[in-house]
Design a protein around this motif. Structure first.
Motif, mmCIF file in Angstrom:
data_model
loop_
_atom_site.group_PDB
_atom_site.id
_atom_site.type_symbol
_atom_site.label_atom_id
_atom_site.label_comp_id
_atom_site.label_asym_id
_atom_site.label_seq_id
_atom_site.Cartn_x
_atom_site.Cartn_y
_atom_site.Cartn_z
ATOM 1 N N UNK A 14 0.816 -1.207 0.000
ATOM 2 C CA UNK A 14 0.000 0.000 0.000
ATOM 3 C C UNK A 14 0.849 1.256 0.000
ATOM 4 N N UNK A 15 2.025 1.157 0.642
ATOM 5 C CA UNK A 15 2.834 2.369 0.777
ATOM 6 C C UNK A 15 3.638 2.656 -0.483
ATOM 7 N N UNK A 16 3.516 1.795 -1.493
ATOM 8 C CA UNK A 16 4.398 1.957 -2.653
ATOM 9 C C UNK A 16 3.911 2.973 -3.675
ATOM 10 N N UNK A 17 2.761 3.581 -3.417
ATOM 11 C CA UNK A 17 2.243 4.616 -4.311
ATOM 12 C C UNK A 17 2.133 4.135 -5.746
ATOM 13 N N UNK A 18 1.768 2.903 -5.907
ATOM 14 C CA UNK A 18 1.600 2.367 -7.248
ATOM 15 C C UNK A 18 0.244 1.659 -7.239
ATOM 16 N N UNK A 19 -0.633 2.098 -8.130
ATOM 17 C CA UNK A 19 -2.015 1.627 -8.076
ATOM 18 C C UNK A 19 -2.091 0.100 -8.102
ATOM 19 N N UNK A 20 -1.311 -0.502 -9.003
ATOM 20 C CA UNK A 20 -1.424 -1.944 -9.165
ATOM 21 C C UNK A 20 -0.928 -2.672 -7.924
ATOM 22 N N UNK A 21 0.211 -2.189 -7.403
ATOM 23 C CA UNK A 21 0.753 -2.851 -6.221
ATOM 24 C C UNK A 21 -0.174 -2.645 -5.029
ATOM 25 N N UNK A 22 -0.775 -1.467 -4.957
ATOM 26 C CA UNK A 22 -1.677 -1.202 -3.838
ATOM 27 C C UNK A 22 -2.871 -2.148 -3.903
ATOM 28 N N UNK A 23 -3.327 -2.443 -5.113
ATOM 29 C CA UNK A 23 -4.443 -3.380 -5.237
ATOM 30 C C UNK A 23 -4.056 -4.759 -4.719
ATOM 31 N N UNK A 24 -2.771 -5.081 -4.879
ATOM 32 C CA UNK A 24 -2.327 -6.397 -4.425
ATOM 33 C C UNK A 24 -2.471 -6.551 -2.913
ATOM 34 N N UNK A 25 -2.497 -5.413 -2.210
ATOM 35 C CA UNK A 25 -2.633 -5.485 -0.757
ATOM 36 C C UNK A 25 -3.955 -6.175 -0.407
ATOM 37 N N UNK A 26 -5.017 -5.826 -1.126
ATOM 38 C CA UNK A 26 -6.319 -6.431 -0.843
ATOM 39 C C UNK A 26 -6.259 -7.929 -1.137
ATOM 40 N N UNK A 27 -5.569 -8.279 -2.225
ATOM 41 C CA UNK A 27 -5.438 -9.698 -2.563
ATOM 42 C C UNK A 27 -4.667 -10.443 -1.472
ATOM 43 N N UNK A 28 -3.591 -9.804 -1.011
ATOM 44 C CA UNK A 28 -2.778 -10.456 0.023
ATOM 45 C C UNK A 28 -3.609 -10.709 1.276
ATOM 46 N N UNK A 29 -4.400 -9.709 1.662
ATOM 47 C CA UNK A 29 -5.199 -9.877 2.884
ATOM 48 C C UNK A 29 -6.254 -10.972 2.676
ATOM 49 N N UNK A 30 -6.783 -11.011 1.466
ATOM 50 C CA UNK A 30 -7.784 -12.009 1.130
ATOM 51 C C UNK A 30 -7.197 -13.415 1.316
ATOM 52 N N UNK A 31 -6.050 -13.601 0.695
ATOM 53 C CA UNK A 31 -5.409 -14.907 0.767
ATOM 54 C C UNK A 31 -4.963 -15.202 2.202
ATOM 55 N N UNK A 32 -4.515 -14.158 2.894
ATOM 56 C CA UNK A 32 -4.095 -14.300 4.286
ATOM 57 C C UNK A 32 -5.232 -14.845 5.134
ATOM 58 N N UNK A 33 -6.420 -14.321 4.943
ATOM 59 C CA UNK A 33 -7.556 -14.743 5.751
ATOM 60 C C UNK A 33 -7.997 -16.170 5.400
ATOM 61 N N UNK A 34 -7.872 -16.509 4.124
ATOM 62 C CA UNK A 34 -8.236 -17.882 3.739
ATOM 63 C C UNK A 34 -7.366 -18.897 4.486
#
Ligand code: PEP
Ligand code: MG
Length: 953
Positions: free
Chosen positions: A509-529
């Motif tokens: 999220x802190x990388x100021x890059x839209x695509x990478x920031x979106x990956x944060x949501x994916x990471x949390x998603x997979x983390x919770x699974x």
């Protein structure tokens, strides 16, 4: 925010004792207008509770919570006492920093000071400082330690060439907050130095915030400039901080041991060789901090004293913070953490004292470290997005009818599929690293299997790609390495996995890059699974038949990922009709209700639901009659839509011959084809910020021109209304850093922002003018609130138009701010048209955030106050022969169309999917009758009354 400046410093003061010094400080704070008379009593009371002596000849007198009311403005004043003042116990103070703070802003100051406090003999230097500049330099300029810990070492990172490896190194420095964005680009310009043994060295001082060293090794053999490349050092250089490391490294190379670094497989080994900060392999314990003002001087002192009573090392850090652990015995280091209420502290203690020290420290923190503390809210409240379900709530009973907010029209029937973020309870410490590793492997392989199933079942390529990314994330060696080292430190599989996932998500999220920031949501998603697997919590399986998705709140990207073939409807506990998720649902044609209240989250999975996206109603387990009525209505709506669709290319003319133009809203050039296909007579709103957001940096003029050209080409002579870039506030561009604002909706957004960055605005305007080729182009400016803003934007466009002539150009503004509507009579003389953005106009008129989780239901565009502003706008425009469009969501609401047309709106711009229905609605009406309706609507007091008038039409 508190910063230190020379104006705040008074040199060469004298005071016979501490009380005289406090008096001097209080006088100064009062004279400079920071506090009211009487603040002295606060300073004295605070000293009576405990000395504010910090060490190194510095004291930080400040008031008590009771005297906060006497503070007018937060600030500091510094008094130098070259002869010293005895602050008690023989502690001499040469610099007193008087703080006037309304809340805990002084923590930031303490953080600033701690660098200086780490230095030896600072007190003597402060005493001898001969000027305010010199003194400030002492406080700020103390050399910082070189940051080098396990987070800054990347072993076997995937990189195809030298540039990529440099990028990986720079990224580690960026993540550790050693450098600003752009350091990678800086390093790419620097000549790399070969150190021998395949090691290379790069350094720069540009954009460095604090000194740090990253070391990366590639995952495959590599060569650079004809020589082997097995490891790369990237130094963010600041002062002499790296000196000791450099000497160590030279000694290592001379001893012929350089290859140990290039072939290292553990970060610990690298740190041992380089002398970096070793991750302690010691017992640890965590506890959230509950002190209202964080770990400020008083509680920190209590903590340090307690830690000092144990003979052995104790370190503490903020979990998920960026800084590494500090000694819990050092007051200044504790303050440097800047820990705030709610943050979790992690203590690690040497094994021989851990059994005694850790429980004592936790108990002390829990008891408030000498302060009264309010307990922290339960986890469910503290974690945003986790639904807090009060125990008194019960699910709506079978047969009940729940009124919610209509967010996307249509009727949906299907079983409830409840997706609520569960809370998980798990131990922080594990049995043994072997057992925990095995548990984690098992959970990972289960989740992998699940995802494979999802990939095979999914019809949509976009959705498949999302899950393939999830699979890659599960296999990411960086994540698993990191988890492994935590398991070795004794953490449980759950704790290790979740802290690594959360840290990685935050970094993204802190990388100021839209695509990478979106990956944060994916990471949390997979983390919770994976966490759900580890905790044995079952996530409800997706029903086989099309279902109604029930969620707390749904984000636009969640909706965009949905497969409309599987999701019949959406029901959310919170949210509003103009939230972007609702806009996406409408675009996908999925019926949706939002803001139905938290009780819906308690519905049993599989409960039959019927949602009426038109009226905003939810039927729970409807009886056969209700189902039949709804099915009939759905069928007849489908028939109506079919009929409307058959006539979608015809004009929208009322029964008495009044024509209303129906245009489309789009956010990307691709959308134009569908819009025209659905019967759009033109594009009424091209949201150009979406085009900017689709790029990872500002699209250049040529790229923009091509994009706008595509839209005009697709329109084949129909008009195009383009809105200039509308970012800022809640819609930041990831690559365009904007200062954080307290109130972004009332901050620098829309035209305010682009007028501040004229080069970007000019380049967009040039691209637009160039793309026109004499086709009908209308340009409008967002968020205009004053005549001056309009004129500045118009003048800029007219100036460029001299360079790039366009025959058919109109310039207008969006009416989104009440001041613009009220000034319409003035503006109408100068503009060519107005387009009413009812989404924002409603939020600003009613003072309700359009995305507010609970209030946005009341942000109703049919509120008579909003209609009054539209009426003023239309009257003013027509008096000057100008046209008015409406491009907010209201334009597509079948109940609003009669009112807007009755008010005299000339054009309605809606999502492509709504065009046939809106046109058909206009054709059912008669202008005569609508004028009366509009006049009545202006004379009532609530949106409900307006709706009732329309229903009675
Ligand atoms: C509006 O505010 O109504 C509008 C159309 O703009 P946006 O929704 O993009 O803010
Ligand atoms: Mg708007």
């Amino acid at each position: 925010m508190l910063e230190l400046t020379i104006e705040q410093i008074s040199m060469g003061q004298t005071a016979v004792d501490k009380s005289a010094a406090l008096q001097l400080l209080a006088d100064k704070l009062v004279a400079d207008g920071l506090v009211a008379e009487g603040y002295l009593s606060g300073l004295q009371a605070r000293e009576a509770q405990g000395s504010t002596f910090l060490g190194q000849g510095i004291a930080i007198p400040h008031g008590t919570p009771e005297t906060r009311e006497l503070v007018f403005t937060t600030g500091v004043r510094l008094l130098q006492f070259p002869e010293g003042v005895d602050w008690g116990d023989g502690q001499m103070v040469y610099l007193a920093i008087g703080i006037a703070a309304k809340s805990d802003e002084h923590l930031r100051l303490l953080q600033l000071l701690t660098r200086a406090l780490g230095e030896t003999d600072l007190g003597e230097a402060l005493r001898r400082a001969s000027s305010a500049e010199a003194l400030l330099k002492l406080l700020q300029g103390a050399p910082q330690e070189l940051a080098l810990d396990a987070q800054m070492i990347g072993l076997g990172v995937s990189a195809d060439d030298f540039e990529e490896l440099v990028w990986r190194g720079a990224r580690l420095l960026r993540q550790a907050d050693c450098v600003s964005n752009g350091f990678a680009a800086v390093l790419q310009q620097v000549d790399a130095l070969p150190l021998g043994d395949g090691l290379w060295w790069l350094h720069s001082e540009q954009t460095v915030k604090r000194p740090g060293l990253a070391f990366v090794t590639p995952d495959k053999p590599m060569r650079y400039l004809g020589q082997p490349l097995s490891g790369l050092f990237c130094l963010a250089s600041l002062g002499e901080a790296h000196q000791a490391l450099l000497e160590r490294l030279c000694a290592l190379l001379i001893a012929g041991r350089g290859h140990e670094l290039g072939s290292a497989t553990s970060r610990r080994a690298v740190l041992e060789v380089l002398g970096g900060e070793l991750p302690a392999d010691w017992p640890s314990a965590r506890i959230p901090l509950a002190n209202a003002h964080g770990l400020h001087a008083r509680p920190a002192k209590v903590l340090a004293q307690l830690a000092k009573s144990f003979e052995g090392e104790i370190r503490v850090r903020i979990v998920d913070g960026q800084d590494s652990a500090v000694s819990a015995k050092s007051l200044s280091k504790l303050l440097s953490l800047g820990a705030r209420r709610g943050q979790v502290l992690e203590f690690v203690a040497e094994p021989n004292i851990a059994n005694d020290a850790l429980p004592a420290l936790l108990a002390a923190v829990e008891a408030g470290l000498g302060e009264e503390v309010e307990p922290l809210p339960a986890l469910a409240e503290a974690v945003p997005g986790v639904a807090e379900i009060a125990t008194v709530l019960t699910a709506p009973a079978a047969g009940s009818l729940v009124q919610a907010i209509a967010a996307s029209p249509g009727i949906a029937i299907g079983p409830a599929h409840i997706q609520v973020l569960q809370t998980f309870d798990y131990p922080l410490r594990g049995e043994s690293s072997v057992v925990e590793r095995e548990r984690l492997q098992k959970a990972l392989s289960e989740v992998r299997k699940d995802i494979e199933g999802l990939i095979t079942r999914s019809q949509s390529k976009a959705i498949r790609e999302i899950f393939i990314t999830h699979q890659e994330m599960l296999d990411d060696p960086e994540l698993t390495d990191e988890v492994d080292s935590r398991l070795k430190q004794g953490e449980s599989a759950e704790a290790a996995w979740m802290s690594v996932i959360e840290a990685a998500a935050r970094q993204q999220e802190s990388l100021q890059d839209a695509l990478l920031a979106e990956r944060a949501a994916d990471l949390r998603d997979i983390g919770r699974r994976v966490l759900a697997q580890l905790c044995g919590v079952e996530t409800p399986a997706e029903p086989d038949q099309p279902y109604v998705l029930v969620m707390d709140e749904v984000g636009p990207s969640d909706v965009a990922r949905l497969d409309p073939a599987r999701v019949a409807g959406i029901l959310t506990a919170r949210g509003g009709a103009t939230a972007h998720s609702a806009i996406v649902a409408r675009a996908l044609g999925i019926p949706a209700l939002v803001g139905a209240g938290e009780a819906v989250l308690l519905l049993a999975p599989g409960t039959e639901l019927l949602i009426d996206g038109q009226r905003g109603r939810l039927h729970v387990s409807p009886d056969a009659d209700a189902l039949q009525r709804a099915t009939q209505e759905r069928d007849s709506r489908e028939q109506r839509l079919l009929a409307a669709s058959a006539q979608r290319h015809e004009l929208a003319v009322t029964q008495d011959g009044h024509a209303v133009e129906v245009f489309a809203n789009i956010g990307e050039s691709k959308g134009v084809a569908t819009a025209v296909e659905q019967g759009a007579e033109g594009i009424g709103l091209l949201r150009t910020e979406l085009i900017f957001m689709a790029h990872s940096q500002v699209p250049d003029e040529a790229t923009q021109e091509a994009e706008y050209r595509r839209v005009l080409d697709g329109l084949a002579g129909r008009p195009l209304v383009v809105r200039t870039l509308d970012v800022g506030g809640d819609k930041p561009l990831p690559y365009w850093p904007i200062e954080k604002e307290e109130n972004p909706f009332l901050g620098v957004r829309g035209i305010r922002l682009t007028l501040q960055r004229p080069q970007i605005m000019e380049s967009q305007l040039r691209a637009l003018l160039r793309s026109a080729d004499n086709r009908p182009l209308r340009i409008m400016f967002p968020m205009v609130g004053s005549v001056a803003e309009w004129r500045a934007a118009r003048d800029m466009t007219e100036r460029l138009r001299l360079e790039i002539p366009v025959a058919d150009l109109q310039l207008g503004i969006m009416i989104e701010v009440p001041s613009a509507a009220l000034l319409a009579p003035v503006l109408a003389r100068e503009v060519d048209f107005f387009s009413v953005g009812t989404n924002d106009l409603t939020q600003y008129t009613l003072a309700i955030d359009r995305g507010h989780p609970t209030l946005s239901a009341q942000a109703d565009g049919l509120h008579p106050a909003v209609l009054q502003l539209i009426d003023i706008t239309v009257r003013a425009a027509h008096a000057h022969g100008k046209w008015v469009g409406v491009c907010g969501e209201l334009a597509a609401d079948p109940l609003a169309v009669p009112v807007l047309v009755g008010l005299g709106v000339d054009e309605l711009s809606v999502s492509a999917r709504s065009i046939p229905e809106v046109k058909a609605r206009v054709r059912e009406l008669s202008m005569d009758r609508l004028k009366t309706l509009a006049a009545e609507a202006l004379s009532v007091g609530s949106p409900d009354e307006v709706r009732a008038l329309v229903e009675a039409l």
